[in-house]
Design a protein around this motif. Structure first.
Motif, short mmCIF file in Angstrom:
data_model
loop_
_atom_site.label_atom_id
_atom_site.label_comp_id
_atom_site.label_asym_id
_atom_site.label_seq_id
_atom_site.Cartn_x
_atom_site.Cartn_y
_atom_site.Cartn_z
N LEU A 50 0.83 -1.19 0.00
CA LEU A 50 0.00 0.00 0.00
C LEU A 50 0.87 1.25 0.00
O LEU A 50 0.63 2.20 -0.76
N ALA A 51 1.92 1.25 0.83
CA ALA A 51 2.83 2.40 0.89
C ALA A 51 3.57 2.58 -0.43
O ALA A 51 3.69 3.70 -0.95
N LEU A 52 4.07 1.48 -1.00
CA LEU A 52 4.81 1.56 -2.26
C LEU A 52 3.93 2.10 -3.39
O LEU A 52 4.35 2.96 -4.17
N LYS A 53 2.73 1.60 -3.47
CA LYS A 53 1.83 2.02 -4.55
C LYS A 53 1.39 3.47 -4.37
O LYS A 53 1.20 4.19 -5.36
N GLU A 54 1.25 3.92 -3.12
CA GLU A 54 0.92 5.32 -2.88
C GLU A 54 2.01 6.24 -3.40
O GLU A 54 1.74 7.30 -3.97
N SER A 55 3.27 5.85 -3.22
CA SER A 55 4.39 6.68 -3.68
C SER A 55 4.40 6.83 -5.18
O SER A 55 4.48 7.93 -5.71
N VAL A 56 4.33 5.72 -5.90
CA VAL A 56 4.45 5.78 -7.36
C VAL A 56 3.18 6.30 -8.02
O VAL A 56 3.21 6.70 -9.19
N ALA A 57 2.06 6.34 -7.29
CA ALA A 57 0.81 6.85 -7.86
C ALA A 57 0.90 8.33 -8.21
O ALA A 57 0.14 8.83 -9.03
N HIS A 58 1.88 9.02 -7.62
CA HIS A 58 2.04 10.45 -7.87
C HIS A 58 2.78 10.74 -9.19
O HIS A 58 2.87 11.88 -9.61
N LEU A 59 3.33 9.69 -9.81
CA LEU A 59 4.22 9.90 -10.95
C LEU A 59 3.50 9.79 -12.29
O LEU A 59 2.51 9.07 -12.42
N ASP A 60 4.05 10.50 -13.28
CA ASP A 60 3.52 10.39 -14.63
C ASP A 60 4.50 9.65 -15.54
O ASP A 60 4.35 9.65 -16.76
N ARG A 61 5.51 9.04 -14.93
CA ARG A 61 6.45 8.20 -15.70
C ARG A 61 6.90 7.03 -14.83
O ARG A 61 6.72 7.03 -13.61
N ASN A 62 7.49 6.04 -15.46
CA ASN A 62 7.85 4.81 -14.75
C ASN A 62 9.12 4.97 -13.92
O ASN A 62 9.98 5.80 -14.21
N ILE A 63 9.21 4.15 -12.90
CA ILE A 63 10.44 4.09 -12.10
C ILE A 63 11.35 3.00 -12.65
O ILE A 63 10.89 2.04 -13.28
#
Length: 303
Positions: A50-63
């Protein structure tokens, strides 16, 4: 390039996206969750993911991937937890966290990398902090336990070069007591209880007493003197130039720092990390830098 750095403790997870170009954390992606250390495998992983997905949800490009700073024992190279017989995360024993996380985030297993939390801390300091001015540094984290990392030119040293086995100090003894029992939150709480008969909840409560309670101040001063006396031979043998401190207890450095410095007067500098709890997040995120990872890959096999 962006990567997700993660700091995992016994009772929390903190993560944030790191920009490798600007060398900065993207603060708007920060996520923090409390974790039940006695929970089931599914409960713990659900909170982590849940924490990991919350972080990347803010991005408009891939990590590029995820780097995780983990307490040991842990198979860091393969991404398998070996934690057991301690009061935290035992439900994850022998679980391939690399596969669990990769599948949940739609990443390749190779994009999920792990490192010891104290080593991640020292890497961040050596790469981006004041310690970058020194060749031989020692970083210690003071919190629920005692973490340590010996590093030369920014690379953790686990064998040879006059370091204790695996660079660990928590499992060494001081005055016939395990160092992890003394130089930790529970160690400070017990020292105050033995001196006063009073039971406190945490280090912050004790720190808040310092201005009005001479015994509270004495506990911290004794802590600094004993910590310095304990680590002095290890630092001297390693020929350390500087010592950097992290972890929640380092917030009381103003009280115990002078007694620590008195014991370690041979060092060029002793200081508290400017990154605070973000250091392990930065250090773990740096694992996704391919040039850096190639340098540290063999070291991870030894952790």
């Amino acid at each position: 390039m962006l990567s997700l750095g993660v700091d995992i403790g016994g009772s929390h997870i903190a993560c944030c996206v790191f920009d490798h170009t600007s060398k900065e954390l993207l603060k708007e992606t920060f996520s923090y969750k409390k974790v039940n250390p006695h929970g089931t495998k599914d409960e713990i992983l659900k909170t982590w993911l849940l924490a990991l997905k919350e972080s990347v949800a803010h991005l408009d490009r891939n990590i590029a991937g995820v780097g995780l700073a983990m307490p040991g024992p842990f198979d860091y190279y393969r991404g398998i937890s070996k934690i057991k017989e301690v009061a935290k995360l035992q439900a994850l024993y022998n679980v391939s966290l690399r596969l669990e996380i990769a599948q949940s985030l739609n990443l390749k297993p190779s994009q999920v990398r792990f490192i010891n939390d104290a080593s991640a801390f020292s890497i961040a300091e050596a790469a981006l902090g004041k310690a970058s001015a020194y060749k031989r540094i020692v970083a210690i984290t003071l919190g629920t336990g005692l973490g340590a990392s010996f590093a030369i030119n920014g690379m953790p040293i686990l064998k040879g070069e006059n370091v204790p086995d695996s660079g660990y100090l928590y499992n060494q003894y001081y005055n016939n007591v395990l160092a992890d029992e003394l130089f930790s939150t529970r160690g400070i709480i017990e020292a105050y209880r033995e001196m006063t008969g009073e039971q406190i909840k945490n280090v912050k409560e004790l720190f808040d007493k310092v201005g009005l309670d001479n015994q509270a101040k004495l506990v911290f001063e004794n802590f600094g003197s004993q910590l310095g006396d304990f680590i002095k031979p290890y630092l001297e043998e390693f020929e350390a130039e500087t010592l950097v401190l992290g972890g929640k207890i380092s917030g009381a450095f103003d009280v115990f720092g002078n007694s620590l410095k008195k014991e370690l007067a041979f060092l060029e500098e002793i200081y508290v990390s400017e990154f605070g709890e973000e250091a392990a997040i930065i250090g773990s995120a740096l694992l996704l830098d391919e040039m850096f990872y190639k340098k540290i890959e063999d070291t991870l096999k030894l952790m």
